[in-house]
Design an enzyme around this catalytic site. Structure first.
Site, PDB file in Angstrom:
ATOM      1  CE  LYS A 224      -4.672  -2.328   1.703  1.00  0.00           C
ATOM      2  NZ  LYS A 224      -5.732  -1.859   2.352  1.00  0.00           N
ATOM      3  NE  ARG A 259      -7.613  -8.468   1.026  1.00  0.00           N
ATOM      4  CZ  ARG A 259      -6.964  -7.160  -0.382  1.00  0.00           C
ATOM      5  NH1 ARG A 259      -5.847  -6.046   0.097  1.00  0.00           N
ATOM      6  NH2 ARG A 259      -7.800  -7.522  -1.041  1.00  0.00           N
TER       7      ARG A 259
END
Ligand code: 7PJ
Length: 276
Positions: A224, A259
């Site tokens: 991210k 995740r």
């Protein structure tokens, strides 16, 4: 809190598990549409299981800012064939969607073990649908605002308090609707309407967030932009080292499911952490 009822499976959460990401979006920011084709998606999922993924998360709508609109029909057309093909994979299949209509269609095909909803079942009818779907697990994620605009000006008085309060409230609503606690996960929603400082505060305070949510935490920080902000690395797929660092740190702070895109490397790192 040590196991999760997850559709056809019961997952042992006493050690952190890896959830492998399977994007079925031509515009996915990190996979660039490589897994658009069904065969490639299947192969990628099989590889992730071989590499140690305990679950596979399948998503057909990108939730990054400025992603093109995807209709519910198109979203379902992307994910349903993949879910059906992966039904025999031997691990739980998670469906990453915020649309009740997509959940409904996939659930009635009998190929979903976990609903992974970045809107925490806020879409109309989603909560009732989850409650009516015996044994299906739900991940309730916090976000501020909507994907298109959420990174414009994220604002909190106390991010840990507000996210913890929200997760606790969503969990209570689920319990009241008849979803047992052992079917629930909560997620602070890294990058969803949060600055770097907000994300770091949430990561530091994972134990407090788990206490407030009252259910095990799932976290997703893989590749991210918060990791780009720390390292200066602009290419998401080049953020593996940073992704592993936050995976390990979140495992140390109690996250039960991580995740990630890079299953093999993350799994190895978590195995070493467990050995210590
Ligand atoms: C998350 C997610 C996350 C959960 C995405 C990306 C954006 N689901 N779906 N948590 N992120 N539960 O992978 O960068 O953080 S899509």
């Amino acid at each position: 809190m040590n196991s999760l009822l997850c559709g056809r499976f019961r997952l042992d959460l006493s050690q952190p598990l890896v959830m492998g990401i399977l994007n079925i979006t031509p515009d996915s920011f990190s996979d660039g549409g490589r897994f658009e084709r069904l065969d490639a998606a299947l192969h990628h999922a099989e590889q992730m299981v071989q590499d140690g993924a305990a679950l596979i998360d399948i998503g057909g709508e990108s939730t990054r800012p400025n992603a093109p609109y995807v209709s519910p029909e198109e979203e379902l057309e992307r994910v349903l064939p993949v879910l059906e093909k992966l039904a025999g994979l031997g691990v739980p299949l998670s469906l990453d969607t915020r649309r009740a209509s997509v959940m409904q269609a996939a659930l009635s095909a009998g190929v979903v073990d976990l609903i992974n909803d970045v809107s925490a079942l806020e879409d109309e009818g989603a909560l009732e649908l989850a409650a009516a779907s015996a044994n299906v697990a739900v991940c309730l994620m916090h976000k501020q605002g909507n994907p298109d605009t959420m990174q414009n000006r994220p604002d909190y008085d106390d991010v840990v308090d507000e996210v913890g309060d929200y997760l606790g409230r969503r969990v209570r609503l689920c319990l009241e609707a008849g979803i047992d606690r052992d079917r629930l996960l909560a997620d602070p929603g890294f990058g969803f309407g949060k600055t770097l400082e907000h994300n770091l505060a949430l990561l530091r305070q994972l134990p407090e967030l788990e206490r407030r949510a009252g259910v095990p935490l799932l976290v997703g920080m893989s590749r991210k932009s918060m990791l780009g902000a720390i390292t200066g690395e602009t290419v998401p797929a080049e953020r593996l080292g940073a992704s592993i660092a936050v995976a390990l740190e979140s495992a140390r702070r109690g996250a039960r499911i991580i995740r990630v895109h890079d299953v093999k490397a993350t799994r190895q790192a978590l195995q070493v952490l467990a050995a210590l």
